[in-house]
Design a protein around this motif. Structure first.
Motif, short mmCIF file in Angstrom:
data_model
loop_
_atom_site.label_atom_id
_atom_site.label_comp_id
_atom_site.label_asym_id
_atom_site.label_seq_id
_atom_site.Cartn_x
_atom_site.Cartn_y
_atom_site.Cartn_z
N HIS A 198 0.91 -31.95 -3.74
CA HIS A 198 -0.49 -32.24 -4.01
C HIS A 198 -1.34 -30.98 -4.19
N GLY A 199 -0.72 -29.82 -4.18
CA GLY A 199 -1.46 -28.56 -4.39
C GLY A 199 -2.02 -27.97 -3.12
N ASN A 200 -1.78 -28.59 -1.98
CA ASN A 200 -2.28 -28.03 -0.73
C ASN A 200 -1.41 -26.85 -0.30
N VAL A 201 -2.05 -25.80 0.23
CA VAL A 201 -1.34 -24.60 0.63
C VAL A 201 -0.67 -24.85 1.98
N LEU A 202 0.66 -24.78 1.97
CA LEU A 202 1.41 -24.94 3.21
C LEU A 202 1.64 -23.60 3.90
N ALA A 203 1.76 -22.55 3.11
CA ALA A 203 1.96 -21.20 3.65
C ALA A 203 1.53 -20.20 2.59
N MET A 204 1.10 -19.03 3.06
CA MET A 204 0.64 -17.99 2.13
C MET A 204 1.49 -16.73 2.36
N VAL A 205 2.11 -16.30 1.28
CA VAL A 205 2.94 -15.09 1.35
C VAL A 205 2.09 -13.89 0.90
N GLU A 206 2.00 -12.88 1.74
CA GLU A 206 1.28 -11.65 1.41
C GLU A 206 2.29 -10.52 1.28
N ILE A 207 2.24 -9.84 0.12
CA ILE A 207 3.18 -8.74 -0.13
C ILE A 207 2.39 -7.51 -0.54
N TYR A 208 2.62 -6.42 0.18
CA TYR A 208 2.09 -5.11 -0.21
C TYR A 208 3.20 -4.35 -0.90
N LYS A 209 2.91 -3.89 -2.14
CA LYS A 209 3.93 -3.20 -2.93
C LYS A 209 3.40 -1.84 -3.40
N GLU A 210 4.32 -0.89 -3.45
CA GLU A 210 4.02 0.40 -4.07
C GLU A 210 5.09 0.63 -5.15
N SER A 211 4.83 0.03 -6.31
CA SER A 211 5.80 0.09 -7.40
C SER A 211 5.68 1.43 -8.10
N MET A 212 6.64 2.33 -7.83
CA MET A 212 6.59 3.66 -8.43
C MET A 212 6.76 3.59 -9.94
N ASP A 213 7.57 2.65 -10.40
CA ASP A 213 7.74 2.51 -11.85
C ASP A 213 6.43 2.06 -12.50
N LEU A 214 5.76 1.11 -11.86
CA LEU A 214 4.48 0.65 -12.39
C LEU A 214 3.44 1.77 -12.36
N ILE A 215 3.43 2.52 -11.24
CA ILE A 215 2.47 3.63 -11.13
C ILE A 215 2.71 4.66 -12.23
N GLU A 216 3.96 5.00 -12.48
CA GLU A 216 4.28 5.98 -13.52
C GLU A 216 3.87 5.48 -14.90
N ARG A 217 4.13 4.21 -15.16
CA ARG A 217 3.75 3.66 -16.47
C ARG A 217 2.22 3.61 -16.62
N VAL A 218 1.53 3.24 -15.56
CA VAL A 218 0.07 3.20 -15.63
C VAL A 218 -0.50 4.60 -15.85
N ASN A 219 0.03 5.59 -15.11
CA ASN A 219 -0.45 6.96 -15.29
C ASN A 219 -0.16 7.47 -16.69
N ARG A 220 1.01 7.14 -17.22
CA ARG A 220 1.33 7.55 -18.58
C ARG A 220 0.39 6.89 -19.58
N GLY A 221 0.09 5.63 -19.33
CA GLY A 221 -0.88 4.94 -20.19
C GLY A 221 -2.27 5.56 -20.10
N PHE A 222 -2.66 5.95 -18.88
CA PHE A 222 -3.96 6.62 -18.71
C PHE A 222 -4.02 7.92 -19.52
N ARG A 223 -2.95 8.71 -19.42
CA ARG A 223 -2.94 9.98 -20.14
C ARG A 223 -3.04 9.77 -21.65
N LEU A 224 -2.30 8.80 -22.15
CA LEU A 224 -2.33 8.53 -23.59
C LEU A 224 -3.72 8.03 -24.03
N ILE A 225 -4.31 7.17 -23.22
CA ILE A 225 -5.63 6.63 -23.58
C ILE A 225 -6.67 7.74 -23.60
#
Length: 482
Positions: free
Chosen positions: A201-228
């Motif tokens: 029915h769409g009711n929240v039974l549990a909430m999963v919280e995840i903290y991530k430090e994706s180094m690959d994502l960070i590197e891609r974002v920084n590379r995108g920043f430099r190019l922009i």
């Protein structure tokens, strides 16, 4: 022009501008400042929007992939352990189900353990936590948090109330957030994702919280920043310098046209005034000279020497008037094919006696040349003026070298006349062809003005180069006829 002419330099008529013109608007300077500020602001704005869009899209994409992965793991565990009809939120909570078989309870416990094991081993994970609907920590990779109830977490409340995933980005750990107790400190920015586990029915039974430090994502974002930022900077500079070049050319053109307009108006007024003055001076000068001659012829005249000086000065002024009228008179004569080499020979013949008296040696390279576009009489006037100036520049003798050459494309003939006289200073050379000025005392200084006017009339050019005590070189450029 006669042999008494000298090298002449021409200082332009000085036009007094109105006081308002002295403080006039500097288009180029203000454009360079304002356009740089505007283009810089636009470039920074576009760069900021682009980097923000890239970051938000990257976070959204990462959150979506994380949610899909966790939900897929949950569905897979339920199917693997044959728990059809249950939701992972039910399995994670301590909700008791009546009339469950022993095997089902065992499968439920195994599904819970395996699902939590998957969460504990997520790549790039700093912390994984599961909350019940009453905001109590059911499980966490940091055992210290298990059983604690979280109050006042706006992101957690937003995730429960929206019943959808919520993501956020942090650059440093917030001490006020109780749940941000990581097992290892993040090295760069980290991402917080809330992933709901809902019932049918769409009711929240549990909430999963995840903290991530994706180094690959960070590197891609920084590379995108430099190019922009690089593309934005280069694009902004290209636009700025392109517009600056256009405005610079336009400013130069406008200034040239304005100067030409002022010069034309000034020259027109000066021509009209000078012509009127010159014509009105001729008769008084003639009367003065006649009276002086009559007085000079009177026997026993005690002021004979003074009267002779009057006659000489009147003749000098009359010569100025003739030269001035000659300079102001419109050039007449249609273009025609002219033998340049023959014209030079004719001019040298007319100056044979002055050259001999001045002990000047002439070296003329009489290489046959094609006919040039000019006018016979006007060309003779040009050659007379230049050669007379050269003779005047060598009062103690010297060498006069004349040579001709044909351009590589065969469309232009160059005639250069080089003397070994005293030459001109750098300042005098820079003033050449620009003003009524002469290096000879008593001269009016219109020789090179006439040379330039005649050459330009028939599509030619004239240039002058000189060095102190090293002589002067005048080059005339003619268009080839036909």
């Amino acid at each position: 022009m006669n042999a008494a002419s000298s090298w002449t330099l021409h200082l332009p008529f000085r036009v007094l501008k109105p006081a308002a013109a002295l403080g006039q608007f500097n288009l180029l300077r203000w454009f360079s400042i304002i356009s740089f500020m505007i283009i810089g602001a636009v470039a920074i704005g576009l760069g900021s929007l682009s980097t923000r869009f890239l970051m938000n899209e990257s976070l959204e994409r990462d959150a979506l992939l994380s949610a899909q992965f966790i939900q897929a793991v949950a569905i897979g565990e339920i199917r693997h352990h044959d728990l059809s009809g249950m939701q992972m939120g039910d399995i994670l909570t301590s909700t008791a189900f009546g009339m469950l078989k022993e095997e089902t309870l065992h499968n439920r416990a195994r599904a819970r353990l395996e699902f939590l094991d998957h969460l504990a081993h997520l790549p790039d994970s700093l912390l994984a936590t599961i909350y019940s609907p009453d905001r109590v920590v059911l499980w966490s990779t940091n055992p210290v948090l298990i059983g604690r109830k979280i109050f006042g977490d706006q992101a957690l409340e937003a995730a429960f109330s929206s019943r959808g995933r919520v993501s956020a980005k942090y650059t440093e750990v917030q001490k006020g957030r109780i749940e941000q107790q990581f097992m290892q400190a993040p090295r760069a920015f980290f991402i917080e994702n809330y992933i709901p586990l809902n019932d049918r029915h769409g009711n929240v039974l549990a909430m999963v919280e995840i903290y991530k430090e994706s180094m690959d994502l960070i590197e891609r974002v920084n590379r995108g920043f430099r190019l922009i930022w690089m593309a934005t900077a280069l694009g902004g500079l290209a636009i700025y310098f392109g517009l600056f070049w256009i405005v610079w050319r336009a400013s130069k053109l406008l200034a040239s046209q304005q100067d030409q307009l002022v010069a034309n108006k000034t020259y027109g007024g000066l021509v009209e005034m000078s012509t009127a003055v010159a014509h009105r001076m001729r008769n008084p000068l003639a009367s003065i000279r006649t009276s002086a001659e009559l007085a000079l012829g009177t026997a026993g005249q005690p002021a004979g020497k003074n009267i002779a000086d009057i006659v000489n000065q009147v003749d000098r002024m009359s010569s100025w008037v003739r030269d001035l009228l000659l300079c102001l008179r419109p050039l007449r004569g249609e273009a025609e094919p002219v033998d340049l080499v023959g014209a030079v020979h004719a001019t040298l013949s007319s100056f044979e006696q002055p050259l001999a008296l001045a002990k000047i040696q002439v070296a003329f390279d009489a290489t046959p040349m094609p006919l040039v576009v000019s006018h016979q009489l006007l060309l003779a006037q040009v050659l007379n003026s230049v050669i007379a100036n050269a003779i005047e520049a060598m009062p103690e003798g010297g060498r006069l070298a004349i040579d001709t050459s044909l351009s590589a494309d065969g469309r232009q003939v160059q005639l250069c006349i080089h003397d070994t006289g005293k030459g001109l200073t750098r300042q005098q050379e820079m003033l050449a062809f620009k003003s009524i000025y002469t290096t000879r005392q008593g001269g009016l200084g219109i020789g090179l003005i006439m040379v330039r006017q005649i050459m330009e009339r028939f599509g030619g050019e004239v240039s002058l180069s000189s060095r102190e005590q090293g002589g002067t070189r005048v080059c005339l450029y003619f268009k080839v006829s036909g």
